[in-house]
Enzyme design. Sequence first.
Site: not given
Ligand code: SAH
Length: 495
Positions: A60, A265, A287, A402
């Site tokens: 309205p 991985d 891995k 690692m």
């Molecule tokens: N390509 C990966 C490394 C792979 S080898 C990169 O560039 O980071 C795997 C190792 O990477 C692990 O044992 C650890 O040492 C390291 N890593 C991967 N992600 C990680 C994270 N979020 N924090 C700490 N270390 C990490």
Amino acid sequence: MSSPRLPRETRSSGLEPLAVLPVFVTLQGKRAVLAGANGGAAWKVKLLAAAGAQVEVYAPEPTDEMRAAPAEAVAGRIVLHERDWTPADLEGAAFAIAAHEDEGDCAAFVAAARRAGAIVNAIDRPHLCDVSFGAIVNRSPLVVGISTEGAAPVFGQTVRARIEAMLPSGFKAWVGAARDWRAAVSARYHAFAERRAFWERFTDRAFAEPDRAPVQADLDALMAETDAGPRGGSVVLVGAGPGDAELLTLKALRALRSADVILYDDLVAREILDYARREARTMLVGKTGHGPSCRQDDINALMVSLARSGKRVVRLKAGDPLVFGRAGEEIDACREAGIPVSVVPGVTAAQGAAASLGLSLTHRDAARRLQYVTGHDRRGALPEDLNWAALGDSSVTTVIYMPKRTLGALLDRAVAEGLPPATPALAVFNATRPEQVVVQGSAATLAARVAESGVEGPAIVMVGDAVGRGAQALIAEAVHRPEMTAEPIVLAGEG
Ligand code: SAH
């Protein structure tokens, strides 16, 4: 030693509870009724008309904006009746909106509209609504609706703005072309797989050239490509970064969006898989440093055979694929099999960790060199052939990947080679993830502190004078981020 495991298909559980069910209502040519004249009325009238409805408005005392609406309809039609509604006005209404100031008026209209079989909304009265309106991104025929179920409209608006920015305006033309060409494509390709192949190519082209309007020649070319048979498979090694999904590159995102199969991985953060297409197969080819792994040969063979069958394979690796990722072997396997292979870099764990701590790895007063080493050789033992002179130099920033099993031995040996025992050292667990934890110490103390801490998860260790320069920033950060101050972070100053 446990036996190697086999690659296995993984599926996210799929559905989680939904606050609301998003559905899209077709209103082309249908009758829609709005009654009342509250503040939201004019906009809703225009919205219904934009969706092609024949909109009847009963008020309205309409506002000026409502009076102007009939002339502004971009589609559909708007008729304004400057009187109260009657039950007869609702006959045949597909959609009805109550826009009264008064709750009782709204409720009466809503009840009558429901009896007439309409879908009902009442402006600013969620308890009276069958359906609610979301924020809209309009690339019609591509339409995106966003709802926070009324919980956070401003948040919803910001999400809308982000999506606006992500969807080039040219998509309107591409999706329009898809609609126009759909019948011709379906007539030509009877098999589902062929139709899908056509539409995948179409979509790739739209994403590649969003701002160019599609023309008939595109349809012809896409059909010719589809006729030429399956697209060859390919492999892309993609860096997933250390965990935080926002660290993915745009290229990584695009590769994930177009992958048929993703081999990932253990270390890849699961939320990153959410960026894959829903139809993509995801396979864990686990891995990790410890525990059972898939054999590298099995991973290579799987990658090659999937690509041979025409699949776009993404090999998703933690961090950067080319840093301690055995990418070389995977690239070789593809090349030997004649499969196109490319690499999308990612943020490596060292970079992610350094960024989260505001730590300059090459601080010019403290570091002369930056080196990445692994604490493992092929057998999981401390590599004998490390450059111990470089590891014994505190003006080198060393990042150890690692590190866990061999940390004590590695740091002891570095000290024996001349590294001052007080050289600052950090272990960063779960870098860039919500559960990131930092253990601080020195070349002499870090290994014991890490062992005491009992923290789990992937870790890197950083050692060198430059690492000490970051400590203040780190402590400040830890104080300001409660999730980083929980036990067992060790942040004592080091002497
Ligand atoms: N390509 C990966 C490394 C792979 S080898 C990169 O560039 O980071 C795997 C190792 O990477 C692990 O044992 C650890 O040492 C390291 N890593 C991967 N992600 C990680 C994270 N979020 N924090 C700490 N270390 C990490």
